[in-house]
Design a protein around this motif. Structure first.
Motif, PDB file in Angstrom:
ATOM      1  N   SER A 281       0.840  -1.196   0.000  1.00 57.79           N
ATOM      2  CA  SER A 281       0.000   0.000   0.000  1.00 57.79           C
ATOM      3  C   SER A 281       0.880   1.254   0.000  1.00 57.79           C
ATOM      4  CB  SER A 281      -0.895   0.003   1.236  1.00 57.79           C
ATOM      5  OG  SER A 281      -1.499   1.261   1.415  1.00 57.79           O
ATOM      6  N   THR A 282       0.361   2.342  -0.541  1.00 54.42           N
ATOM      7  CA  THR A 282       1.077   3.628  -0.468  1.00 54.42           C
ATOM      8  C   THR A 282       0.673   4.414   0.782  1.00 54.42           C
ATOM      9  OG1 THR A 282      -0.631   4.696  -1.818  1.00 54.42           O
ATOM     10  CG2 THR A 282       1.268   3.779  -2.977  1.00 54.42           C
ATOM     11  N   ALA A 283      -0.167   3.831   1.620  1.00 54.04           N
ATOM     12  CA  ALA A 283      -0.689   4.556   2.782  1.00 54.04           C
ATOM     13  C   ALA A 283       0.386   4.880   3.811  1.00 54.04           C
ATOM     14  CB  ALA A 283      -1.812   3.754   3.433  1.00 54.04           C
ATOM     15  N   MET A 284       1.512   4.160   3.764  1.00 54.21           N
ATOM     16  CA  MET A 284       2.581   4.397   4.734  1.00 54.21           C
ATOM     17  C   MET A 284       3.523   5.525   4.312  1.00 54.21           C
ATOM     18  SD  MET A 284       1.784   2.071   6.905  1.00 54.21           S
ATOM     19  CE  MET A 284       1.027   0.449   7.067  1.00 54.21           C
ATOM     20  N   LEU A 285       3.351   6.047   3.116  1.00 50.89           N
ATOM     21  CA  LEU A 285       4.182   7.168   2.671  1.00 50.89           C
ATOM     22  C   LEU A 285       3.708   8.430   3.373  1.00 50.89           C
ATOM     23  CD1 LEU A 285       4.289   6.332  -1.143  1.00 50.89           C
ATOM     24  CD2 LEU A 285       6.127   5.979   0.522  1.00 50.89           C
ATOM     25  N   ASP A 286       4.648   9.228   3.813  1.00 49.86           N
ATOM     26  CA  ASP A 286       4.299  10.375   4.657  1.00 49.86           C
ATOM     27  C   ASP A 286       4.582  11.696   3.951  1.00 49.86           C
ATOM     28  OD1 ASP A 286       3.615  12.008   6.758  1.00 49.86           O
ATOM     29  OD2 ASP A 286       5.369  11.535   7.975  1.00 49.86           O
ATOM     30  N   THR A 287       5.843  12.091   3.883  1.00 49.64           N
ATOM     31  CA  THR A 287       6.205  13.408   3.364  1.00 49.64           C
ATOM     32  C   THR A 287       6.245  13.417   1.832  1.00 49.64           C
ATOM     33  OG1 THR A 287       8.573  12.912   3.358  1.00 49.64           O
ATOM     34  CG2 THR A 287       7.640  13.773   5.409  1.00 49.64           C
ATOM     35  N   GLU A 288       6.282  14.630   1.281  1.00 50.00           N
ATOM     36  CA  GLU A 288       6.408  14.779  -0.172  1.00 50.00           C
ATOM     37  C   GLU A 288       7.664  14.098  -0.666  1.00 50.00           C
ATOM     38  OE1 GLU A 288       4.694  16.487  -3.762  1.00 50.00           O
ATOM     39  OE2 GLU A 288       3.968  16.233  -1.705  1.00 50.00           O
ATOM     40  N   GLU A 289       8.755  14.195   0.115  1.00 42.04           N
ATOM     41  CA  GLU A 289      10.007  13.556  -0.283  1.00 42.04           C
ATOM     42  C   GLU A 289       9.866  12.043  -0.345  1.00 42.04           C
ATOM     43  OE1 GLU A 289      10.776  17.581   0.839  1.00 42.04           O
ATOM     44  OE2 GLU A 289       9.817  15.997   2.006  1.00 42.04           O
ATOM     45  N   GLU A 290       9.082  11.465   0.550  1.00 43.17           N
ATOM     46  CA  GLU A 290       8.870  10.018   0.514  1.00 43.17           C
ATOM     47  C   GLU A 290       8.046   9.607  -0.703  1.00 43.17           C
ATOM     48  OE1 GLU A 290       7.435   8.355   4.178  1.00 43.17           O
ATOM     49  OE2 GLU A 290       8.860   9.508   5.385  1.00 43.17           O
ATOM     50  N   TRP A 291       7.035  10.374  -1.051  1.00 41.69           N
ATOM     51  CA  TRP A 291       6.260  10.075  -2.257  1.00 41.69           C
ATOM     52  C   TRP A 291       7.152  10.151  -3.496  1.00 41.69           C
ATOM     53  CZ3 TRP A 291       1.341   8.267  -2.717  1.00 41.69           C
ATOM     54  CH2 TRP A 291       0.522   8.323  -1.585  1.00 41.69           C
ATOM     55  N   ARG A 292       8.024  11.142  -3.544  1.00 37.36           N
ATOM     56  CA  ARG A 292       8.926  11.264  -4.699  1.00 37.36           C
ATOM     57  C   ARG A 292       9.910  10.103  -4.748  1.00 37.36           C
ATOM     58  NH1 ARG A 292      10.250  17.718  -3.898  1.00 37.36           N
ATOM     59  NH2 ARG A 292       8.259  18.515  -4.718  1.00 37.36           N
ATOM     60  N   ARG A 293      10.426   9.722  -3.597  1.00 36.92           N
ATOM     61  CA  ARG A 293      11.344   8.583  -3.555  1.00 36.92           C
ATOM     62  C   ARG A 293      10.635   7.318  -4.053  1.00 36.92           C
ATOM     63  NH1 ARG A 293      16.304   6.393  -4.147  1.00 36.92           N
ATOM     64  NH2 ARG A 293      16.407   4.376  -3.058  1.00 36.92           N
ATOM     65  N   ALA A 294       9.399   7.109  -3.624  1.00 36.53           N
ATOM     66  CA  ALA A 294       8.650   5.938  -4.081  1.00 36.53           C
ATOM     67  C   ALA A 294       8.466   5.981  -5.592  1.00 36.53           C
ATOM     68  CB  ALA A 294       7.292   5.879  -3.378  1.00 36.53           C
ATOM     69  N   TYR A 295       8.200   7.160  -6.130  1.00 32.17           N
ATOM     70  CA  TYR A 295       8.025   7.290  -7.583  1.00 32.17           C
ATOM     71  C   TYR A 295       9.310   6.937  -8.318  1.00 32.17           C
ATOM     72  CZ  TYR A 295       7.248   9.438 -12.148  1.00 32.17           C
ATOM     73  OH  TYR A 295       7.148   9.657 -13.505  1.00 32.17           O
ATOM     74  N   VAL A 296      10.436   7.437  -7.820  1.00 30.89           N
ATOM     75  CA  VAL A 296      11.724   7.142  -8.455  1.00 30.89           C
ATOM     76  C   VAL A 296      11.994   5.638  -8.436  1.00 30.89           C
ATOM     77  CG1 VAL A 296      14.235   7.402  -8.198  1.00 30.89           C
ATOM     78  CG2 VAL A 296      12.745   9.408  -8.002  1.00 30.89           C
ATOM     79  N   VAL A 297      11.866   5.031  -7.268  1.00 34.14           N
ATOM     80  CA  VAL A 297      12.159   3.603  -7.136  1.00 34.14           C
ATOM     81  C   VAL A 297      11.253   2.776  -8.044  1.00 34.14           C
ATOM     82  CG1 VAL A 297      12.016   1.636  -5.556  1.00 34.14           C
ATOM     83  CG2 VAL A 297      13.136   3.752  -4.823  1.00 34.14           C
ATOM     84  N   LEU A 298       9.957   3.031  -8.006  1.00 36.57           N
ATOM     85  CA  LEU A 298       9.014   2.244  -8.802  1.00 36.57           C
ATOM     86  C   LEU A 298       9.203   2.488 -10.305  1.00 36.57           C
ATOM     87  CD1 LEU A 298       5.875   2.706  -6.530  1.00 36.57           C
ATOM     88  CD2 LEU A 298       7.148   0.573  -6.888  1.00 36.57           C
ATOM     89  N   SER A 299       9.572   3.695 -10.676  1.00 36.05           N
ATOM     90  CA  SER A 299       9.837   3.981 -12.093  1.00 36.05           C
ATOM     91  C   SER A 299      11.044   3.196 -12.582  1.00 36.05           C
ATOM     92  CB  SER A 299      10.058   5.480 -12.302  1.00 36.05           C
ATOM     93  OG  SER A 299       8.893   6.216 -12.036  1.00 36.05           O
ATOM     94  N   PHE A 300      12.103   3.182 -11.795  1.00 34.11           N
ATOM     95  CA  PHE A 300      13.293   2.425 -12.186  1.00 34.11           C
ATOM     96  C   PHE A 300      12.988   0.926 -12.246  1.00 34.11           C
ATOM     97  CE2 PHE A 300      15.777   6.220 -11.766  1.00 34.11           C
ATOM     98  CZ  PHE A 300      16.952   5.975 -12.456  1.00 34.11           C
ATOM     99  N   LEU A 301      12.238   0.422 -11.263  1.00 35.45           N
ATOM    100  CA  LEU A 301      11.913  -1.000 -11.272  1.00 35.45           C
ATOM    101  C   LEU A 301      11.044  -1.355 -12.481  1.00 35.45           C
ATOM    102  CD1 LEU A 301      11.234  -1.779  -7.490  1.00 35.45           C
ATOM    103  CD2 LEU A 301      13.372  -1.929  -8.787  1.00 35.45           C
ATOM    104  N   SER A 302      10.097  -0.498 -12.816  1.00 40.40           N
ATOM    105  CA  SER A 302       9.229  -0.792 -13.955  1.00 40.40           C
ATOM    106  C   SER A 302      10.000  -0.759 -15.261  1.00 40.40           C
ATOM    107  CB  SER A 302       8.051   0.190 -14.001  1.00 40.40           C
ATOM    108  OG  SER A 302       8.478   1.500 -14.291  1.00 40.40           O
TER     109      SER A 302
END
Length: 379
Positions: A65-86
């Motif tokens: 789930s993305t519900a555990m993401l908190d700050t804007e920086e964490e959302w951006r980090r998740a986007y970077v990681v998932l983009s690279f993995l995809s």
């Protein structure tokens, strides 16, 4: 009358120091252990790709789930990681894989929706939100060596150099944003002195950017870029010949209706840099080109909004035109447009020296197919 220098840049996720780059250090690893699955694979991504183990790893991941993401920086980090993995998943095989694992597709779409950006590899994923900076960041002289890439496909310094050159350009250009807002006010107030100051700063900035861009092949070979890196930067749009006639299938969780949909996106491009487009906008250079317009859709939402605001407010060109042929401000404007032409020429030289394909694919196409793209703006 609205004073543009009073605009709150935070509303557009901008900084008076770093421009479109975040002005705070990025999250280098999501702090909640819940996301260790993503982070551990991201850390090992070059090795997993090289050993052909990435596919099995991603297909066995639990859906987080993305519900555990908190700050804007964490959302951006998740986007970077998932983009690279995809991107790694799609392009690491002998043929592109057409279906993303649901453990990547579902959270990537959620994160992208939150950040108002496309769920694919973008300039923001590779550069804006993927770069840590050293304590020297913010000094008058910005070097690519000031930055470190957090995620890569290959683990190579050549790949990192490719990203940090673009980030150094963004950092140099970011300092112009307060002056861009001020010059709009200056035109409204008929203050030619401030207009002159802006144009001088613009020329100096572009000269610095040219010097940075010209360094790209210092640490990046044609062989590496074309054969090892560029395949992972490709998109899924208009890629039927590569084996993606319908784009990529993004499955959805059952709780969201199940199934999913086919989506086709362009690959990462420096034409997705908001600053690159902003340079044209403020000088009044025509951007009525379909590719350039489309690339704006791959920018973070607040950055798109800022460009739309600047497009509606841009007033420099008609003001300069009204000053007469002998005005020193008019001559400075001509020089600014010439420096953009010089930046184009520098890019074409770098392309010729460094690779067969293009990082600035569509932007390069605009410039080479329409060599008057900038020159037509000369007075």
């Amino acid at each position: 009358m609205t004073r543009f220098c009073d605009i709150n840049l935070d509303d557009y996720c901008l900084s008076s120091v770093s421009g479109f780059l975040p002005d705070r250090p990025p999250v280098e690893r999501l702090p909640n252990p819940y996301y260790d699955h993503w982070e551990d694979i991201s850390c090992d991504l070059p090795q997993l790709i090289a050993s052909d183990r990435l596919k099995d790893k991603l297909e066995s991941l639990p859906v987080l789930s993305t519900a555990m993401l908190d700050t804007e920086e964490e959302w951006r980090r998740a986007y970077v990681v998932l983009s690279f993995l995809s991107q790694g998943y799609i392009w690491s095989g002998n043929q592109p894989r057409r279906n993303l694992p649901i453990a990547i597709a579902a959270p990537l779409r959620k994160v992208s929706e939150y950040l108002t950006i496309k769920p694919c590899g973008t300039f923001a994923a590779y550069c804006l939100w993927n770069i840590a900076f050293s304590p020297t960041f913010g000094n008058q002289r910005i070097n690519p060596q000031d930055f470190v890439s957090l995620c890569t496909f290959t683990g190579s310094k050549e790949e990192e150099w490719f990203y940090v050159i673009s980030v150094a350009i963004e950092a140099q250009g970011g300092r112009l944003i307060p002056q861009i807002l001020d010059v709009i006010d200056a035109v409204n107030e008929n203050d030619t002195s401030r207009v002159r100051t802006f144009l001088e700063a613009f020329v100096t900035c572009i000269d610095g950017i040219i010097m940075t861009l010209d360094r790209l092949d210092e640490n990046l070979s044609q062989e590496f870029f074309y054969h090892r890196l560029r395949p992972y930067l490709r998109g899924s749009k208009n890629m039927a010949e590569a084996g993606l006639p319908d784009g990529i299938f993004y499955p959805q969780c059952q709780c969201e209706g199940g199934e999913g949909q086919w989506l086709a996106y362009s690959g990462g491009s420096n034409a997705q840099s908001s600053f690159i487009q902003l340079m044209d906008i403020i000088l009044g250079v025509d951007q009525d080109v379909d590719f350039i317009k489309d690339m704006r859709n791959y920018m973070p939402g607040p950055h798109r909004e800022f460009l739309e605001l600047m497009t509606s407010a841009s007033n420099l060109r008609p003001y300069v035109l009204s000053l007469g042929n002998d005005s020193d401000v008019r001559q400075l404007y001509d020089e600014a447009v010439l420096r953009l032409t010089a930046l184009r020429d520098c890019h074409l030289r770098v392309v010729a020296r460094t690779w067969k394909g293009y990082w600035w694919d569509g932007y390069n196409e605009v410039l080479t197919n329409d060599p008057g793209h900038y020159e037509v703006s000369l007075l």
